[in-house]
Scaffold this motif. Structure first.
Motif, PDB file in Angstrom:
ATOM      1  N   VAL A 110     100.771 176.071 127.574  1.00 42.35           N
ATOM      2  CA  VAL A 110     101.793 175.193 127.013  1.00 42.35           C
ATOM      3  C   VAL A 110     101.158 173.906 126.497  1.00 42.35           C
ATOM      4  O   VAL A 110     101.382 173.502 125.358  1.00 42.35           O
ATOM      5  N   SER A 111     100.331 173.289 127.326  1.00 42.98           N
ATOM      6  CA  SER A 111      99.748 171.988 126.978  1.00 42.98           C
ATOM      7  C   SER A 111      98.561 172.106 126.024  1.00 42.98           C
ATOM      8  O   SER A 111      98.261 171.168 125.299  1.00 42.98           O
ATOM      9  N   GLY A 112      97.847 173.217 126.083  1.00 38.99           N
ATOM     10  CA  GLY A 112      96.621 173.358 125.304  1.00 38.99           C
ATOM     11  C   GLY A 112      95.456 172.576 125.894  1.00 38.99           C
ATOM     12  O   GLY A 112      94.372 172.535 125.327  1.00 38.99           O
ATOM     13  N   LYS A 113      95.656 171.975 127.060  1.00 40.34           N
ATOM     14  CA  LYS A 113      94.611 171.169 127.700  1.00 40.34           C
ATOM     15  C   LYS A 113      93.662 172.042 128.511  1.00 40.34           C
ATOM     16  O   LYS A 113      94.029 173.118 128.979  1.00 40.34           O
ATOM     17  N   ARG A 114      92.458 171.512 128.686  1.00 38.77           N
ATOM     18  CA  ARG A 114      91.447 172.181 129.497  1.00 38.77           C
ATOM     19  C   ARG A 114      91.868 172.127 130.957  1.00 38.77           C
ATOM     20  O   ARG A 114      92.267 171.061 131.462  1.00 38.77           O
ATOM     21  N   ARG A 115      91.765 173.257 131.623  1.00 35.89           N
ATOM     22  CA  ARG A 115      92.095 173.360 133.043  1.00 35.89           C
ATOM     23  C   ARG A 115      90.930 174.030 133.758  1.00 35.89           C
ATOM     24  O   ARG A 115      90.156 174.757 133.148  1.00 35.89           O
ATOM     25  N   GLN A 116      90.831 173.797 135.056  1.00 38.60           N
ATOM     26  CA  GLN A 116      89.781 174.420 135.843  1.00 38.60           C
ATOM     27  C   GLN A 116      90.326 174.835 137.198  1.00 38.60           C
ATOM     28  O   GLN A 116      91.206 174.179 137.757  1.00 38.60           O
ATOM     29  N   VAL A 117      89.769 175.926 137.716  1.00 40.09           N
ATOM     30  CA  VAL A 117      90.107 176.392 139.049  1.00 40.09           C
ATOM     31  C   VAL A 117      88.886 177.116 139.609  1.00 40.09           C
ATOM     32  O   VAL A 117      88.132 177.734 138.861  1.00 40.09           O
ATOM     33  N   VAL A 118      88.672 176.990 140.907  1.00 38.40           N
ATOM     34  CA  VAL A 118      87.606 177.732 141.568  1.00 38.40           C
ATOM     35  C   VAL A 118      88.251 178.917 142.268  1.00 38.40           C
ATOM     36  O   VAL A 118      89.223 178.749 143.010  1.00 38.40           O
ATOM     37  N   ILE A 119      87.721 180.110 141.988  1.00 37.41           N
ATOM     38  CA  ILE A 119      88.277 181.322 142.578  1.00 37.41           C
ATOM     39  C   ILE A 119      87.150 182.188 143.138  1.00 37.41           C
ATOM     40  O   ILE A 119      85.998 182.080 142.728  1.00 37.41           O
ATOM     41  N   GLU A 120      87.517 183.038 144.078  1.00 36.61           N
ATOM     42  CA  GLU A 120      86.536 183.918 144.710  1.00 36.61           C
ATOM     43  C   GLU A 120      86.187 185.079 143.797  1.00 36.61           C
ATOM     44  O   GLU A 120      87.057 185.646 143.132  1.00 36.61           O
ATOM     45  N   VAL A 121      84.928 185.439 143.810  1.00 30.10           N
ATOM     46  CA  VAL A 121      84.451 186.612 143.080  1.00 30.10           C
ATOM     47  C   VAL A 121      84.687 187.827 143.968  1.00 30.10           C
ATOM     48  O   VAL A 121      84.208 187.882 145.101  1.00 30.10           O
TER      49      VAL A 121
END
Length: 169
Positions: free
Chosen positions: A46-57
């Protein structure tokens, strides 16, 4: 396998704790997680902004360099929906940033991945499924059934230099 209640995404202090690994990655300390966690860059749908998340492999395929991840909060997780909208992005694993393309996996593939993950990481698997609201007896088939209920994504390397979603910053 039965579903008890799916957890809500964390808020307040729990959200801060969940997001703490992002700051370690930003300080170039992602190597602390070995290959177990990755930093996923994604673009807000929606925003087009950069987002980040750390997730498990869940699994890393060394032959093609791809990573498989799972949305423990289900298909409504923001990062998962953002990847469906904009699959070209980047990940950071350790100190390396890689351009990737995200591809959702089918339910049977998800079941297979979860069935392989559980014996490799038995304690983590038990805690993870309990956290996600499932009750299992610990059999491979129970974990396979859980995996069929969750959205899995394969993040495959791209050869182009565009890191997508601001991944090179």
């Amino acid at each position: 396998m039965e579903i008890i209640k799916r957890p809500d995404p964390p808020t307040g202090i729990r959200r801060l704790l969940f997001r703490a690994p992002i700051h370690l990655y930003r300080m170039r300390m992602g190597w602390l997680f070995g290959g177990r966690l990755l930093l996923l860059n994604h673009t807000g749908r929606v925003s087009g902004k950069r987002r980040q998340v750390v997730i498990e492999v869940v699994e890393h395929d060394r032959s093609d360099g791809s990573y498989v991840v799972c949305s423990g909060f289900g298909p409504k997780a923001a990062w998962y929906r953002n990847l469906l909208a904009t699959p070209r992005t980047s990940v950071q694993v350790g100190l390396r940033t890689l351009p990737v393309t995200a591809r959702p996996l089918g339910t049977d593939e998800g079941g297979d991945f979860m069935a392989r993950y559980a014996p490799r990481h038995p304690r983590a698997a038990r805690k993870l499924v309990r956290f996600m609201g499932f009750s299992v007896d610990g059999t491979t088939e129970d974990y396979r059934a859980v995996g069929r209920q969750l959205p899995f994504v394969r993040l495959s390397p791209r050869q182009d230099p565009d890191l997508g979603a601001g991944g090179g910053h």
